[in-house]
Design an enzyme around this catalytic site. Sequence first.
Site, mmCIF file in Angstrom:
data_model
loop_
_atom_site.group_PDB
_atom_site.id
_atom_site.type_symbol
_atom_site.label_atom_id
_atom_site.label_comp_id
_atom_site.label_asym_id
_atom_site.label_seq_id
_atom_site.Cartn_x
_atom_site.Cartn_y
_atom_site.Cartn_z
ATOM 1 N N CYS A 1 13.890 11.214 6.255
ATOM 2 C CA CYS A 1 13.609 10.929 7.626
ATOM 3 C C CYS A 1 15.212 11.064 8.301
ATOM 4 O O CYS A 1 15.171 11.476 9.631
ATOM 5 C CB CYS A 1 13.174 9.526 7.858
ATOM 6 S SG CYS A 1 13.818 8.534 6.925
ATOM 7 N N GLY B 1 -4.562 3.338 -2.186
ATOM 8 C CA GLY B 1 -5.843 3.846 -1.215
ATOM 9 C C GLY B 1 -5.238 4.627 -0.336
ATOM 10 O O GLY B 1 -3.985 4.987 -0.228
ATOM 11 N N GLU C 1 9.925 2.005 10.601
ATOM 12 C CA GLU C 1 10.906 2.939 9.923
ATOM 13 C C GLU C 1 10.343 4.293 10.398
ATOM 14 O O GLU C 1 9.720 4.657 9.229
ATOM 15 C CB GLU C 1 11.395 2.631 8.521
ATOM 16 C CG GLU C 1 12.870 2.979 8.532
ATOM 17 C CD GLU C 1 13.077 4.554 8.054
ATOM 18 O OE1 GLU C 1 12.977 5.687 8.946
ATOM 19 O OE2 GLU C 1 13.003 4.892 6.944
ATOM 20 N N GLY D 1 -4.472 5.782 3.470
ATOM 21 C CA GLY D 1 -3.827 5.053 4.796
ATOM 22 C C GLY D 1 -4.896 4.420 5.681
ATOM 23 O O GLY D 1 -4.900 3.401 6.074
ATOM 24 N N PRO D 2 -5.820 5.453 6.329
ATOM 25 C CA PRO D 2 -6.906 5.078 7.285
ATOM 26 C C PRO D 2 -7.887 3.859 6.760
ATOM 27 O O PRO D 2 -8.532 3.307 7.485
ATOM 28 C CB PRO D 2 -7.493 6.465 7.624
ATOM 29 C CG PRO D 2 -6.650 7.150 7.300
ATOM 30 C CD PRO D 2 -5.901 6.976 6.061
ATOM 31 N N GLU E 1 10.153 16.501 14.474
ATOM 32 C CA GLU E 1 10.528 16.363 12.804
ATOM 33 C C GLU E 1 9.970 17.157 12.098
ATOM 34 O O GLU E 1 8.497 17.289 12.255
ATOM 35 C CB GLU E 1 10.281 14.670 12.667
ATOM 36 C CG GLU E 1 10.637 14.530 11.190
ATOM 37 C CD GLU E 1 10.394 13.075 10.507
ATOM 38 O OE1 GLU E 1 9.518 12.408 10.963
ATOM 39 O OE2 GLU E 1 11.606 12.456 10.400
ATOM 40 N N LYS F 1 0.884 -1.053 0.173
ATOM 41 C CA LYS F 1 -0.022 0.052 0.028
ATOM 42 C C LYS F 1 1.127 1.208 -0.025
ATOM 43 O O LYS F 1 1.450 1.505 1.045
ATOM 44 C CB LYS F 1 -0.849 0.058 1.147
ATOM 45 C CG LYS F 1 -2.157 0.835 1.208
ATOM 46 C CD LYS F 1 -2.116 2.147 0.743
ATOM 47 C CE LYS F 1 -1.610 3.146 2.011
ATOM 48 N NZ LYS F 1 -1.544 4.430 1.533
HETATM 49 P P1 NAP Z 1 1.989 8.679 7.338
HETATM 50 O O1 NAP Z 1 0.443 9.281 7.342
HETATM 51 O O2 NAP Z 1 2.587 8.204 8.417
HETATM 52 O O3 NAP Z 1 2.121 8.154 5.870
HETATM 53 C C1 NAP Z 1 2.958 6.925 5.594
HETATM 54 C C2 NAP Z 1 1.909 5.744 5.079
HETATM 55 O O4 NAP Z 1 1.138 5.156 6.146
HETATM 56 C C3 NAP Z 1 1.442 6.160 3.723
HETATM 57 O O5 NAP Z 1 1.122 5.151 2.953
HETATM 58 C C4 NAP Z 1 -0.099 6.597 4.386
HETATM 59 O O6 NAP Z 1 -1.124 6.590 3.607
HETATM 60 C C5 NAP Z 1 -0.103 5.188 5.430
HETATM 61 N N1 NAP Z 1 -1.113 5.524 6.723
HETATM 62 C C6 NAP Z 1 -1.558 6.656 7.064
HETATM 63 N N2 NAP Z 1 -2.367 6.219 8.184
HETATM 64 C C7 NAP Z 1 -2.312 5.083 8.335
HETATM 65 C C8 NAP Z 1 -3.018 4.081 9.120
HETATM 66 N N3 NAP Z 1 -4.016 4.436 10.170
HETATM 67 N N4 NAP Z 1 -3.077 2.889 9.170
HETATM 68 C C9 NAP Z 1 -2.263 2.286 7.948
HETATM 69 N N5 NAP Z 1 -1.686 2.952 7.440
HETATM 70 C C10 NAP Z 1 -1.625 4.337 7.336
HETATM 71 O O7 NAP Z 1 2.768 10.041 7.010
HETATM 72 P P2 NAP Z 1 2.249 11.150 6.144
HETATM 73 O O8 NAP Z 1 0.952 11.611 6.717
HETATM 74 O O9 NAP Z 1 2.380 11.110 4.785
HETATM 75 O O10 NAP Z 1 3.433 12.484 6.935
HETATM 76 C C11 NAP Z 1 3.391 13.047 8.027
HETATM 77 C C12 NAP Z 1 4.642 13.079 8.797
HETATM 78 O O11 NAP Z 1 5.378 11.843 9.086
HETATM 79 C C13 NAP Z 1 5.713 13.979 7.820
HETATM 80 O O12 NAP Z 1 5.706 15.068 8.047
HETATM 81 C C14 NAP Z 1 7.062 13.320 8.709
HETATM 82 O O13 NAP Z 1 7.377 14.018 9.551
HETATM 83 C C15 NAP Z 1 6.737 11.797 8.774
HETATM 84 N N6 NAP Z 1 7.224 11.153 7.716
HETATM 85 C C16 NAP Z 1 8.330 10.252 7.988
HETATM 86 C C17 NAP Z 1 8.524 9.512 6.917
HETATM 87 C C18 NAP Z 1 9.791 8.858 7.166
HETATM 88 O O14 NAP Z 1 10.529 8.351 6.266
HETATM 89 N N7 NAP Z 1 10.444 8.423 8.307
HETATM 90 C C19 NAP Z 1 8.183 9.552 5.842
HETATM 91 C C20 NAP Z 1 6.995 10.068 5.592
HETATM 92 C C21 NAP Z 1 6.649 11.046 6.495
HETATM 93 P P3 NAP Z 1 -1.514 7.946 3.125
HETATM 94 O O15 NAP Z 1 -0.457 8.052 1.982
HETATM 95 O O16 NAP Z 1 -3.075 7.807 2.665
HETATM 96 O O17 NAP Z 1 -1.551 8.946 4.268
#
Ligand code: NAP
Length: 462
Positions: free
Chosen positions: A279, A201, A245, A203-204, A369, A170
């Site tokens: 990250c 799709g 990660e 995330g949630p 972050e 996903k």
């Molecule tokens: P995120 O929501 O954690 O997204 C990461 C992945 O998880 C995406 O595929 C996301 O789908 C999915 N996801 C979201 N909610 C989920 C849930 N409840 N259950 C299962 N999967 C779920 O991150 P983001 O909103 O894109 O970014 C927010 C912050 O996260 C950034 O500002 C940054 O600080 C951090 N981040 C860190 C990394 C890293 O490499 N460590 C990478 C990205 C972001 P969707 O794409 O549909 O949300």
Amino acid sequence: MKAHDGMYIGGAWRPAVGTDTITVLNPADEQPIGQVPAGTAQDVDAAVRAAREAFPSWAATPPAERGALIGALRDQLVARKDEIAETVTAELGSPLPFSQMVHAGVPILVSGSYADLAATYAFEEKIGNSTVYLEPVGVVGAITPWNYPLHQIVNKVAPALAAGCTVVLKPAEDTPLTAQLFAEAAHEAGIPAGVFNLVTGLGPVAGQALAEHEDVDLVSFTGSTAVGKQIGATAGAAVKRVALELGGKSANVILPSADLTKAVKAGVANVMSNSGQTCSAWTRMLVDSARYDEAVSLAADAAAKYGARIGPVVNAKQQARVRGYIDKGVEEGARVVAGGSESPREQGYFVQPTVFADVTPEMTIAQEEIFGPVVSIIRYEDEDEALRIANGTVYGLAGAVWAADDAEAIAFARRMDTGQVDINGGSFNPLAPFGGYKQSGVGRELGPHGLAEYLQTKSLQF
Ligand code: NAP
Ligand code: MG
């Protein structure tokens, strides 16, 4: 941009069960570039069933054959490298040369490394009167972010396949087109039906359904700490393997003996690349008080030079978030010496390359972050204080140490609570384990350590 209107499940593009779609925007001009289906729990279920069905025969495929297929996948990525770079630039916004070199180039290296590792890894070992077999964990649910769209996918899929696992991916909602290109490459490479499956799709919805699916044996997640904690809790309740990660707030420690100009320039470049959406970025620069002012002016100059070369951040929400952090830094008393929170352009989700001086370790911008092109310069009086500051966040993903000689830098790095440290500008190693101490995560990616994540042991006694 080419977009498939289906899910890649069981070796074919199939229509999604529902009719919802995700519109992909180009963050540089805010224009739509494509549409993909927004999968539901039913699509996830179909993909998991396909992965389960494919598992026994893929697990039984000799590792050298799995390696040869991963090699063919690598070759498909090579054949598509221009298309990959253009797609990443269109949906993430990174400048094309960076997309070519990093977003397309690194996954080629990493998939190549797993083609070799599959063939050479010791999947069997003798310990005393036992033979220990390292067997694939099973069906993997991989959930990836948008910041390095293809790298994050390959970091999970290549070792999982090398181990003999099958996968349901996903990808992030912001960068699904790169994921579809990867599925095409896997298909053309001849990866057997059901071994790799893609469900686009939200995330949630789709992500959560995948993380909660009872027939997924291991969940590998890269993304925010907030979602990571939730996924870890879900996996824990089901006694399921999990790899996380998560975020970072890494320190770039410039010791008094270091070449200041070199260390500051490398530090600013490290944060600005990919518009700060890395990250492992060294977002805190630690400088001794004697050379603090000099470092600040070097950093401000270096950041100013980035002005026009930097890409946008990925979406409007991230832009607002990063700008909010810059305002917060000012509110808490830090001094902007380059950039600032105003948008530099009318259109596109751009943020100015920003440098903060007079940052104290407890400020929000030094703790959380930001995930944007923002670097905070923090002063220290002696090495012990530098170490306390470096280790003084909930994170521990990466970092850097600079000193006149490697031995001095190594001694400091060994005291850091972090998973990866670059010594005097050391270069990226695609075989070195990558992952976090503390709340930066659980598990490691890349190289043989990354492969081991997808294996479980069985001991036979004689
Ligand atoms: P995120 O929501 O954690 O997204 C990461 C992945 O998880 C995406 O595929 C996301 O789908 C999915 N996801 C979201 N909610 C989920 C849930 N409840 N259950 C299962 N999967 C779920 O991150 P983001 O909103 O894109 O970014 C927010 C912050 O996260 C950034 O500002 C940054 O600080 C951090 N981040 C860190 C990394 C890293 O490499 N460590 C990478 C990205 C972001 P969707 O794409 O549909 O949300
Ligand atoms: Mg999200």
